[in-house]
Scaffold this motif. Structure first.
Motif, mmCIF file in Angstrom:
data_model
loop_
_atom_site.group_PDB
_atom_site.id
_atom_site.type_symbol
_atom_site.label_atom_id
_atom_site.label_comp_id
_atom_site.label_asym_id
_atom_site.label_seq_id
_atom_site.Cartn_x
_atom_site.Cartn_y
_atom_site.Cartn_z
ATOM 1 N N ASP A 34 38.465 -2.758 -8.251
ATOM 2 C CA ASP A 34 38.965 -3.664 -7.222
ATOM 3 C C ASP A 34 40.478 -3.543 -7.067
ATOM 4 N N LYS A 35 41.146 -3.164 -8.156
ATOM 5 C CA LYS A 35 42.601 -3.117 -8.170
ATOM 6 C C LYS A 35 43.051 -2.237 -9.329
ATOM 7 N N ILE A 36 44.177 -1.574 -9.141
ATOM 8 C CA ILE A 36 44.816 -0.800 -10.207
ATOM 9 C C ILE A 36 46.141 -1.483 -10.518
ATOM 10 N N ILE A 37 46.394 -1.742 -11.785
ATOM 11 C CA ILE A 37 47.664 -2.324 -12.218
ATOM 12 C C ILE A 37 48.332 -1.301 -13.127
ATOM 13 N N SER A 38 49.604 -1.059 -12.904
ATOM 14 C CA SER A 38 50.322 -0.043 -13.664
ATOM 15 C C SER A 38 51.686 -0.542 -14.099
ATOM 16 N N SER A 39 52.103 -0.055 -15.236
ATOM 17 C CA SER A 39 53.491 -0.216 -15.668
ATOM 18 C C SER A 39 54.383 0.448 -14.627
ATOM 19 N N ASN A 40 55.640 0.050 -14.590
ATOM 20 C CA ASN A 40 56.576 0.693 -13.675
ATOM 21 C C ASN A 40 57.214 1.944 -14.268
ATOM 22 N N LEU A 41 56.877 2.284 -15.503
ATOM 23 C CA LEU A 41 57.414 3.500 -16.097
ATOM 24 C C LEU A 41 56.773 4.724 -15.433
ATOM 25 N N THR A 42 57.559 5.756 -15.216
ATOM 26 C CA THR A 42 57.129 6.956 -14.501
ATOM 27 C C THR A 42 55.839 7.534 -15.053
ATOM 28 N N ARG A 43 55.697 7.577 -16.382
ATOM 29 C CA ARG A 43 54.518 8.200 -16.984
ATOM 30 C C ARG A 43 53.223 7.495 -16.607
ATOM 31 N N CYS A 44 53.314 6.258 -16.183
ATOM 32 C CA CYS A 44 52.142 5.499 -15.734
ATOM 33 C C CYS A 44 52.110 5.380 -14.215
ATOM 34 N N ARG A 45 53.232 5.025 -13.639
ATOM 35 C CA ARG A 45 53.301 4.720 -12.206
ATOM 36 C C ARG A 45 52.936 5.908 -11.327
ATOM 37 N N PHE A 46 53.472 7.094 -11.612
ATOM 38 C CA PHE A 46 53.249 8.252 -10.751
ATOM 39 C C PHE A 46 51.757 8.579 -10.649
ATOM 40 N N PHE A 47 51.073 8.631 -11.779
ATOM 41 C CA PHE A 47 49.631 8.909 -11.754
ATOM 42 C C PHE A 47 48.877 7.781 -11.055
ATOM 43 N N SER A 48 49.215 6.541 -11.369
ATOM 44 C CA SER A 48 48.509 5.393 -10.802
ATOM 45 C C SER A 48 48.634 5.340 -9.283
ATOM 46 N N GLU A 49 49.811 5.661 -8.774
ATOM 47 C CA GLU A 49 49.991 5.670 -7.323
ATOM 48 C C GLU A 49 49.121 6.740 -6.664
ATOM 49 N N GLN A 50 49.060 7.912 -7.285
ATOM 50 C CA GLN A 50 48.213 8.975 -6.733
ATOM 51 C C GLN A 50 46.736 8.603 -6.825
ATOM 52 N N LEU A 51 46.347 8.011 -7.945
ATOM 53 C CA LEU A 51 44.959 7.584 -8.117
ATOM 54 C C LEU A 51 44.601 6.518 -7.089
ATOM 55 N N SER A 52 45.504 5.587 -6.865
ATOM 56 C CA SER A 52 45.277 4.527 -5.889
ATOM 57 C C SER A 52 44.977 5.109 -4.510
ATOM 58 N N ASN A 53 45.758 6.096 -4.117
ATOM 59 C CA ASN A 53 45.529 6.747 -2.824
ATOM 60 C C ASN A 53 44.209 7.510 -2.808
ATOM 61 N N LYS A 54 43.921 8.202 -3.905
ATOM 62 C CA LYS A 54 42.707 9.027 -3.989
ATOM 63 C C LYS A 54 41.434 8.188 -3.900
ATOM 64 N N VAL A 55 41.412 7.044 -4.578
ATOM 65 C CA VAL A 55 40.191 6.225 -4.611
ATOM 66 C C VAL A 55 40.281 5.030 -3.656
ATOM 67 N N ASN A 56 41.358 5.016 -2.833
ATOM 68 C CA ASN A 56 41.540 3.977 -1.816
ATOM 69 C C ASN A 56 41.416 2.568 -2.414
ATOM 70 N N THR A 57 42.227 2.348 -3.453
ATOM 71 C CA THR A 57 42.217 1.069 -4.173
ATOM 72 C C THR A 57 43.634 0.518 -4.225
ATOM 73 N N PRO A 58 43.809 -0.769 -3.950
ATOM 74 C CA PRO A 58 45.160 -1.346 -4.007
ATOM 75 C C PRO A 58 45.775 -1.219 -5.401
ATOM 76 N N ILE A 59 47.090 -1.101 -5.409
ATOM 77 C CA ILE A 59 47.804 -0.960 -6.682
ATOM 78 C C ILE A 59 48.885 -2.031 -6.788
ATOM 79 N N GLU A 60 49.085 -2.503 -8.011
ATOM 80 C CA GLU A 60 50.180 -3.429 -8.329
ATOM 81 C C GLU A 60 51.016 -2.775 -9.415
ATOM 82 N N ILE A 61 52.294 -2.555 -9.135
ATOM 83 C CA ILE A 61 53.217 -2.039 -10.142
ATOM 84 C C ILE A 61 53.841 -3.269 -10.811
#
Length: 112
Positions: free
Chosen positions: A49-76
């Protein structure tokens, strides 16, 4: 029937900089680390339903791409950042074990 909530927690993959204490140090994933994340996410994705990620690059960069790929909202969210290791931050884990094994052992059994 009560609806159950499922939370999947995915730890970041291998990071640049080698085997160091990097709690608050902001470093990107290696190519292997990104592949590790892709594999792990593909094994557990069951329609989030939602992706939540740390704002650190090692987490955020992948999470943002995953969010787009699976069309799921993300919260940094900076509250998901790892803790700082203080004077150990950025230092080699092996070197600290070699030089301060009793202190590291004590911390690993009781971080507080």
């Amino acid at each position: 029937m009560e609806q159950q909530t499922r939370i999947d927690i995915l730890r970041h993959g291998q990071c640049e900089g080698g085997n160091i204490f990097r709690g608050a140090t902001d470093v990107p994933l290696t190519e292997l680390g990104f592949q590790q994340m892709e594999k792990s996410a593909s094994l557990i994705n069951d329609g989030w339903d939602k992706i939540i990620s740390s704002n650190l690059t090692r987490c955020r960069f992948f999470s943002e791409q995953l969010s787009n790929k699976v069309n799921t909202p993300i919260e940094i969210n900076s509250e998901w950042r790892e803790i700082s290791f203080g004077v150990w931050e950025g230092r080699s884990i092996q070197k600290l074990w070699d030089d301060h094994d009793s202190g590291i052992a004590k911390w690993s059994h009781d971080p507080t």
